[in-house]
Design a protein around this motif. Structure first.
Motif, PDB file in Angstrom:
ATOM      1  N   ARG A  16      54.998  19.269  38.243  1.00  0.00           N
ATOM      2  CA  ARG A  16      53.701  18.641  38.474  1.00  0.00           C
ATOM      3  C   ARG A  16      53.821  17.462  39.448  1.00  0.00           C
ATOM      4  O   ARG A  16      52.944  17.234  40.285  1.00  0.00           O
ATOM      5  CB  ARG A  16      53.110  18.164  37.149  1.00  0.00           C
ATOM      6  N   THR A  17      54.930  16.728  39.363  1.00  0.00           N
ATOM      7  CA  THR A  17      55.143  15.558  40.215  1.00  0.00           C
ATOM      8  C   THR A  17      55.240  15.925  41.681  1.00  0.00           C
ATOM      9  O   THR A  17      54.883  15.149  42.565  1.00  0.00           O
ATOM     10  CB  THR A  17      56.414  14.813  39.779  1.00  0.00           C
ATOM     11  N   GLY A  18      55.714  17.133  41.947  1.00  0.00           N
ATOM     12  CA  GLY A  18      55.820  17.578  43.330  1.00  0.00           C
ATOM     13  C   GLY A  18      57.164  17.232  43.947  1.00  0.00           C
ATOM     14  O   GLY A  18      58.084  16.766  43.273  1.00  0.00           O
ATOM     15  N   PRO A  19      57.282  17.447  45.236  1.00  0.00           N
ATOM     16  CA  PRO A  19      58.564  17.266  45.920  1.00  0.00           C
ATOM     17  C   PRO A  19      58.971  15.792  45.968  1.00  0.00           C
ATOM     18  O   PRO A  19      58.121  14.908  45.883  1.00  0.00           O
ATOM     19  CB  PRO A  19      58.301  17.817  47.321  1.00  0.00           C
ATOM     20  N   PRO A  20      60.266  15.522  46.117  1.00  0.00           N
ATOM     21  CA  PRO A  20      60.741  14.138  46.223  1.00  0.00           C
ATOM     22  C   PRO A  20      60.281  13.502  47.529  1.00  0.00           C
ATOM     23  O   PRO A  20      59.831  14.185  48.452  1.00  0.00           O
ATOM     24  CB  PRO A  20      62.264  14.277  46.171  1.00  0.00           C
ATOM     25  N   ILE A  41      54.357  15.748  53.442  1.00  0.00           N
ATOM     26  CA  ILE A  41      53.346  15.676  54.497  1.00  0.00           C
ATOM     27  C   ILE A  41      52.310  16.764  54.219  1.00  0.00           C
ATOM     28  O   ILE A  41      52.652  17.934  54.038  1.00  0.00           O
ATOM     29  CB  ILE A  41      53.984  15.872  55.876  1.00  0.00           C
ATOM     30  N   ALA A  42      51.048  16.376  54.170  1.00  0.00           N
ATOM     31  CA  ALA A  42      49.998  17.272  53.690  1.00  0.00           C
ATOM     32  C   ALA A  42      49.954  18.604  54.433  1.00  0.00           C
ATOM     33  O   ALA A  42      49.826  19.666  53.816  1.00  0.00           O
ATOM     34  CB  ALA A  42      48.644  16.570  53.781  1.00  0.00           C
ATOM     35  N   LEU A  62      51.143  24.542  54.385  1.00  0.00           N
ATOM     36  CA  LEU A  62      51.788  25.728  54.946  1.00  0.00           C
ATOM     37  C   LEU A  62      52.841  26.304  54.007  1.00  0.00           C
ATOM     38  O   LEU A  62      52.973  27.520  53.870  1.00  0.00           O
ATOM     39  CB  LEU A  62      52.426  25.376  56.295  1.00  0.00           C
ATOM     40  N   ALA A  63      53.611  25.420  53.367  1.00  0.00           N
ATOM     41  CA  ALA A  63      54.742  25.877  52.568  1.00  0.00           C
ATOM     42  C   ALA A  63      54.362  26.263  51.145  1.00  0.00           C
ATOM     43  O   ALA A  63      55.033  27.119  50.542  1.00  0.00           O
ATOM     44  CB  ALA A  63      55.818  24.780  52.526  1.00  0.00           C
ATOM     45  N   ASN A  64      53.310  25.636  50.617  1.00  0.00           N
ATOM     46  CA  ASN A  64      53.094  25.742  49.178  1.00  0.00           C
ATOM     47  C   ASN A  64      51.793  26.401  48.752  1.00  0.00           C
ATOM     48  O   ASN A  64      51.660  26.762  47.575  1.00  0.00           O
ATOM     49  CB  ASN A  64      53.171  24.348  48.544  1.00  0.00           C
ATOM     50  N   THR A  65      50.831  26.573  49.643  1.00  0.00           N
ATOM     51  CA  THR A  65      49.558  27.155  49.212  1.00  0.00           C
ATOM     52  C   THR A  65      49.771  28.532  48.607  1.00  0.00           C
ATOM     53  O   THR A  65      49.363  28.807  47.469  1.00  0.00           O
ATOM     54  CB  THR A  65      48.566  27.246  50.382  1.00  0.00           C
TER      55      THR A  65
END
Length: 203
Positions: A73-77, A84-85, A90-93
């Motif tokens: 849930r916290t997301g990437p470090p 970067i939004a 691009l990578a995660n949708t």
């Protein structure tokens, strides 16, 4: 991401997914490795390194369930480019959409979700950019035909060809190798349709 994590908490760590024999715990660990262990994440793509990836993933999975979900849930470090939004989109949708559905559709009595227009547009972008790569193993041509007015996408140019029609989210699931768990219509000769439905798609 948030909806997937909420579902993880609701279902617990031992539920099935559409990712082979992975449980929800295994899938959560995969997402953590992918975002936080670049030394091991490469094995997701490079088969020769898959053993190391599996070992690291097993270690990540062997942690408290709620802590594991909170890490997802916290997301990437902070050092990750996906902070970067635009890169995150691009990578995660597709990654999080597909894996959310992998959990949902492994349960009984699932139905497709109604997707908002922003997510639908983002997923259509995935189709236009990624479909050719994802279905390259298809022995026949494939045309993806969204049923909402988005333009058709030629995923593979070949004859004979199969047309796959459905909403954008279902087409994404289809090209990511979840053909039998996507609610689409397929049009073509019987042999070609069977070939498309049984082909190994995905990265």
């Amino acid at each position: 991401r948030a909806e997937l994590c909420d579902l993880f908490v609701e279902l617990g760590p031992d539920q099935p997914t559409l990712c082979g024999d992975w449980t929800t715990r295994d899938l959560a660990a995969h997402l953590v490795v992918r975002e936080r262990r670049p030394d091991a994440a490469i094995g997701i793509i490079v088969s020769k390194l898959a053993g190391y990836t599996d070992k690291v993933q097993a270690g990540v999975a062997d942690t408290d369930w709620l802590d594991l979900v909170d890490t997802v849930r916290t997301g990437p470090p902070i050092w990750s480019p996906t902070r970067i939004a635009k890169i995150d989109e691009l990578a995660n949708t597709a990654e999080f959409f597909v894996h959310h559905e992998d959990v949902r559709r492994a349960q009984s009595a699932w139905e497709p979700r109604d997707l908002d227009s922003d997510l639908t547009d983002a997923l259509y972008g995935v189709l236009t950019k990624m479909a050719r790569r994802l279905v390259k193993s298809s022995p026949v041509g494939i045309v993806l035909e969204p049923d909402d007015g988005h333009a058709p996408v030629i995923a593979k140019q070949a004859e004979p060809s199969v047309t796959v029609r459905g909403c954008v989210g279902e087409l994404v699931m289809f090209v990511y190798g979840r053909q039998l768990h996507s609610k689409v219509e397929t049009f073509g000769d019987d042999d070609s349709v069977t070939a498309v439905n049984t082909a190994s798609f995905g990265i």
